[in-house]
Design a protein around this motif. Structure first.
Motif, PDB file in Angstrom:
ATOM      1  N   LYS A  25      -2.497  -7.065  -8.708  1.00 48.74           N
ATOM      2  CA  LYS A  25      -2.230  -6.114  -7.614  1.00 48.74           C
ATOM      3  C   LYS A  25      -3.317  -5.045  -7.556  1.00 48.74           C
ATOM      4  N   TYR A  26      -3.746  -4.628  -8.729  1.00 43.00           N
ATOM      5  CA  TYR A  26      -4.798  -3.615  -8.840  1.00 43.00           C
ATOM      6  C   TYR A  26      -6.063  -4.053  -8.088  1.00 43.00           C
ATOM      7  N   LEU A  27      -6.478  -5.293  -8.293  1.00 41.40           N
ATOM      8  CA  LEU A  27      -7.677  -5.793  -7.609  1.00 41.40           C
ATOM      9  C   LEU A  27      -7.461  -5.909  -6.107  1.00 41.40           C
ATOM     10  N   LEU A  28      -6.274  -6.314  -5.701  1.00 41.94           N
ATOM     11  CA  LEU A  28      -5.967  -6.419  -4.272  1.00 41.94           C
ATOM     12  C   LEU A  28      -6.114  -5.074  -3.567  1.00 41.94           C
ATOM     13  N   ASP A  29      -5.687  -4.013  -4.245  1.00 41.67           N
ATOM     14  CA  ASP A  29      -5.751  -2.675  -3.651  1.00 41.67           C
ATOM     15  C   ASP A  29      -7.132  -2.048  -3.790  1.00 41.67           C
ATOM     16  N   LEU A  30      -7.807  -2.355  -4.879  1.00 43.10           N
ATOM     17  CA  LEU A  30      -9.056  -1.667  -5.213  1.00 43.10           C
ATOM     18  C   LEU A  30     -10.285  -2.195  -4.464  1.00 43.10           C
ATOM     19  N   HIS A  52      -3.644   3.974 -11.769  1.00 40.20           N
ATOM     20  CA  HIS A  52      -3.403   3.174 -10.577  1.00 40.20           C
ATOM     21  C   HIS A  52      -3.055   4.064  -9.393  1.00 40.20           C
ATOM     22  N   GLY A  53      -3.285   3.512  -8.223  1.00 41.49           N
ATOM     23  CA  GLY A  53      -2.791   4.096  -6.981  1.00 41.49           C
ATOM     24  C   GLY A  53      -2.286   2.963  -6.114  1.00 41.49           C
ATOM     25  N   ILE A  54      -1.336   3.242  -5.222  1.00 38.61           N
ATOM     26  CA  ILE A  54      -0.772   2.201  -4.363  1.00 38.61           C
ATOM     27  C   ILE A  54      -0.667   2.699  -2.932  1.00 38.61           C
ATOM     28  N   SER A  55      -0.425   1.768  -2.033  1.00 41.34           N
ATOM     29  CA  SER A  55      -0.145   2.098  -0.635  1.00 41.34           C
ATOM     30  C   SER A  55       1.120   1.359  -0.233  1.00 41.34           C
ATOM     31  N   VAL A  56       2.115   2.106   0.193  1.00 43.52           N
ATOM     32  CA  VAL A  56       3.390   1.516   0.599  1.00 43.52           C
ATOM     33  C   VAL A  56       3.707   1.980   2.009  1.00 43.52           C
ATOM     34  N   ASP A  57       3.902   1.037   2.923  1.00 41.11           N
ATOM     35  CA  ASP A  57       4.260   1.346   4.305  1.00 41.11           C
ATOM     36  C   ASP A  57       5.767   1.193   4.464  1.00 41.11           C
ATOM     37  N   LYS A  58       6.500   2.300   4.359  1.00 38.48           N
ATOM     38  CA  LYS A  58       7.960   2.243   4.452  1.00 38.48           C
ATOM     39  C   LYS A  58       8.417   1.808   5.841  1.00 38.48           C
ATOM     40  N   LYS A  59       7.605   2.079   6.842  1.00 38.37           N
ATOM     41  CA  LYS A  59       7.966   1.699   8.205  1.00 38.37           C
ATOM     42  C   LYS A  59       8.110   0.189   8.326  1.00 38.37           C
ATOM     43  N   ILE A  60       7.205  -0.548   7.677  1.00 36.44           N
ATOM     44  CA  ILE A  60       7.255  -2.015   7.717  1.00 36.44           C
ATOM     45  C   ILE A  60       8.525  -2.505   7.042  1.00 36.44           C
ATOM     46  N   ILE A  61       8.872  -1.889   5.909  1.00 34.53           N
ATOM     47  CA  ILE A  61      10.076  -2.295   5.183  1.00 34.53           C
ATOM     48  C   ILE A  61      11.312  -2.142   6.065  1.00 34.53           C
ATOM     49  N   LYS A  62      11.423  -1.000   6.736  1.00 36.54           N
ATOM     50  CA  LYS A  62      12.607  -0.729   7.540  1.00 36.54           C
ATOM     51  C   LYS A  62      12.641  -1.578   8.805  1.00 36.54           C
ATOM     52  N   GLU A  63      11.480  -1.949   9.316  1.00 35.55           N
ATOM     53  CA  GLU A  63      11.438  -2.709  10.556  1.00 35.55           C
ATOM     54  C   GLU A  63      11.730  -4.190  10.359  1.00 35.55           C
ATOM     55  N   THR A  96      -3.995   4.783  -3.199  1.00 34.98           N
ATOM     56  CA  THR A  96      -5.166   3.913  -3.375  1.00 34.98           C
ATOM     57  C   THR A  96      -6.480   4.643  -3.107  1.00 34.98           C
ATOM     58  N   ALA A  97      -6.479   5.586  -2.167  1.00 38.76           N
ATOM     59  CA  ALA A  97      -7.721   6.294  -1.842  1.00 38.76           C
ATOM     60  C   ALA A  97      -8.259   7.028  -3.069  1.00 38.76           C
ATOM     61  N   ARG A  98      -7.361   7.708  -3.809  1.00 35.54           N
ATOM     62  CA  ARG A  98      -7.792   8.417  -5.015  1.00 35.54           C
ATOM     63  C   ARG A  98      -8.256   7.436  -6.080  1.00 35.54           C
ATOM     64  N   MET A  99      -7.522   6.338  -6.272  1.00 35.89           N
ATOM     65  CA  MET A  99      -7.897   5.343  -7.276  1.00 35.89           C
ATOM     66  C   MET A  99      -9.273   4.746  -6.959  1.00 35.89           C
ATOM     67  N   ILE A 100      -9.490   4.426  -5.708  1.00 40.44           N
ATOM     68  CA  ILE A 100     -10.760   3.831  -5.285  1.00 40.44           C
ATOM     69  C   ILE A 100     -11.910   4.805  -5.525  1.00 40.44           C
ATOM     70  N   LYS A 101     -11.714   6.061  -5.134  1.00 41.61           N
ATOM     71  CA  LYS A 101     -12.768   7.064  -5.338  1.00 41.61           C
ATOM     72  C   LYS A 101     -13.065   7.273  -6.820  1.00 41.61           C
ATOM     73  N   ASP A 102     -12.006   7.386  -7.638  1.00 41.19           N
ATOM     74  CA  ASP A 102     -12.221   7.578  -9.079  1.00 41.19           C
ATOM     75  C   ASP A 102     -12.983   6.401  -9.682  1.00 41.19           C
ATOM     76  N   THR A 103     -12.667   5.186  -9.211  1.00 42.41           N
ATOM     77  CA  THR A 103     -13.355   3.998  -9.725  1.00 42.41           C
ATOM     78  C   THR A 103     -14.807   3.978  -9.271  1.00 42.41           C
TER      79      THR A 103
END
Length: 381
Positions: free
Chosen positions: A17-22, A181-192, A362-369
């Motif tokens: 998952k880390y690589l998918l986001d990074l 790690h950092g993640i991105s979760v779209d709650k709108k997609i989950i609810k829809e 993810t933005a913070r994780m990507i920048k730190d990396t």
């Protein structure tokens, strides 16, 4: 900067998952990553699906199904790929990948630069030493790990807990840097999606592989006390693993079978987490624990054991509740208290969500990396 990420995998877990986001985000910093997935032939189809997801994100991916004992042959293929694609840096992930990368450098390409992210350590070590993390066990795994680390040019970990562990085990002369790690979760997609994931009231969930280190047994032992207060409560057990049968037997002995739902693997765990009243995560140790920050993002209050690296992520009584390790009574008391107090649940989840937005993204994780790579730029050009 062009980097080949090497990972020996059985399917999608934390490192995958880390690589998918990074990797997609690193392109904005001029860092282009390609991925080589090595896997046992029996897992080829599952890993191919992971490769497809990387390809969909614009990441070039190569799949090598082979036995992990075939290290030299795999190393030769990795080196050929690097030469053919003008890649001078290999970034490996997980123990077997580190070993392959080191074989590339020792036997085929001494000029290749090796980077490694430490995502954990041998799980059996944590199970055996839950009360003495940092105790050195001199065995084959330990000595291979120490040798491999000595051949890697730059190491980084996913948590302070892992950096401390490797240092305390004397595997590294100084503490490694860490990037959370950092993640991105779209709650709108989950609810829809329109699917009803709220099956019970109240609803508790535990997410993770069914292994001893995840602490399911302590949560099961807490359930009778919780059921006394909330007879209709249901615990959703999401995940698969070798402890499934033992946990089934434990549920029967405790008389809580009717209040336990073994969910197995789910394609959309986020929706179940988001619809649950509490997520209980009584792990005895975590290298990081993605599900903690997923809980923050999904605004589900989390109750966990006060162990590394859980207490590195969760601030007690601020972004979650921490309970003394292996304390089933304390676990039950904390869960009951939160179920009885929706205002407190809301306070914790709002604090957790703010921490996700401000830091565990993810933005913070990507920048730190990217910053970490650039600090090494002289060495890896």
């Amino acid at each position: 900067m062009k980097i080949l990420h090497l990972i020996y995998t059985h399917g999608i877990a934390g490192a995958e998952k880390y690589l998918l986001d990074l990797l997609p985000g690193l392109k904005e910093y001029g860092i282009h990553g390609e991925v080589m997935c090595v896997c046992p032939p029996v897992h080829k189809n599952k890993v191919q699906l992971y490769c497809n997801r990387l390809n969909e994100k614009g990441i070039t991916t190569e799949l090598i199904p082979t036995s992990r004992t075939n290290i030299l042959n795999v190393a030769k293929k990795v080196n050929r790929y690097c030469i053919a694609n003008n890649i001078k840096i290999i970034h490996s992930h997980l123990f077997n990948s580190d070993a392959i990368a080191v074989a590339v450098k020792i036997f085929f390409n001494k000029k290749i630069q090796l980077l490694s992210t430490k995502h954990g350590y041998k799980e059996s070590y944590f199970i055996k030493n839950t009360d003495s993390i940092g105790k050195i066990e001199y065995n084959l795994y330990y000595f291979i790990t120490k040798f491999v680390i000595s051949k890697i040019d730059h190491n980084v970990t996913i948590s302070k807990a892992i950096a401390d562990l490797y240092y305390n085990l004397k595997l590294t002369p100084k503490k490694m840097a860490f990037i959370h790690h950092g993640i991105s979760v779209d709650k709108k997609i989950i609810k829809e999606e329109g699917v009803k994931y709220r099956k019970f009231s109240p609803q508790i969930i535990i997410v993770g592989r069914l292994t001893k280190i995840k602490g399911h047994a302590y949560l099961f032992d807490a359930m009778p006390k919780i059921i006394e207060q909330f007879p209709t409560v249901q615990l959703l057990v999401m995940g698969e693993g070798i402890e499934h049968d033992a946990l089934n037997i434990r549920a029967e002995k405790l008389g809580i079978q009717k209040n336990i739902s073994f969910m197995g693997f789910q394609d959309n765990p986020y929706a179940f987490i988001e619809q649950s009243d509490i997520i209980a995560l009584p792990s005895l140790y975590e290298p990081f624990g993605l599900v903690y920050i997923e809980s923050f993002a999904l605004k589900t209050p989390v109750v966990a054991f006060d162990v590394q690296a859980c207490n590195e992520i969760i601030v007690h009584n601020e972004t979650g509740i921490l309970v003394k390790a292996k304390d089933s009574k304390g676990l039950a008391t904390s869960i009951i208290s939160l179920l009885q107090n929706p205002t407190e649940r809301n306070r914790l989840t709002e604090n957790g969500y703010r921490k996700y937005v401000s830091y565990y993204n993810t933005a913070r994780m990507i920048k730190d990396t990217a910053d970490w790579y650039n600090q090494l730029q002289i060495a890896v050009k």
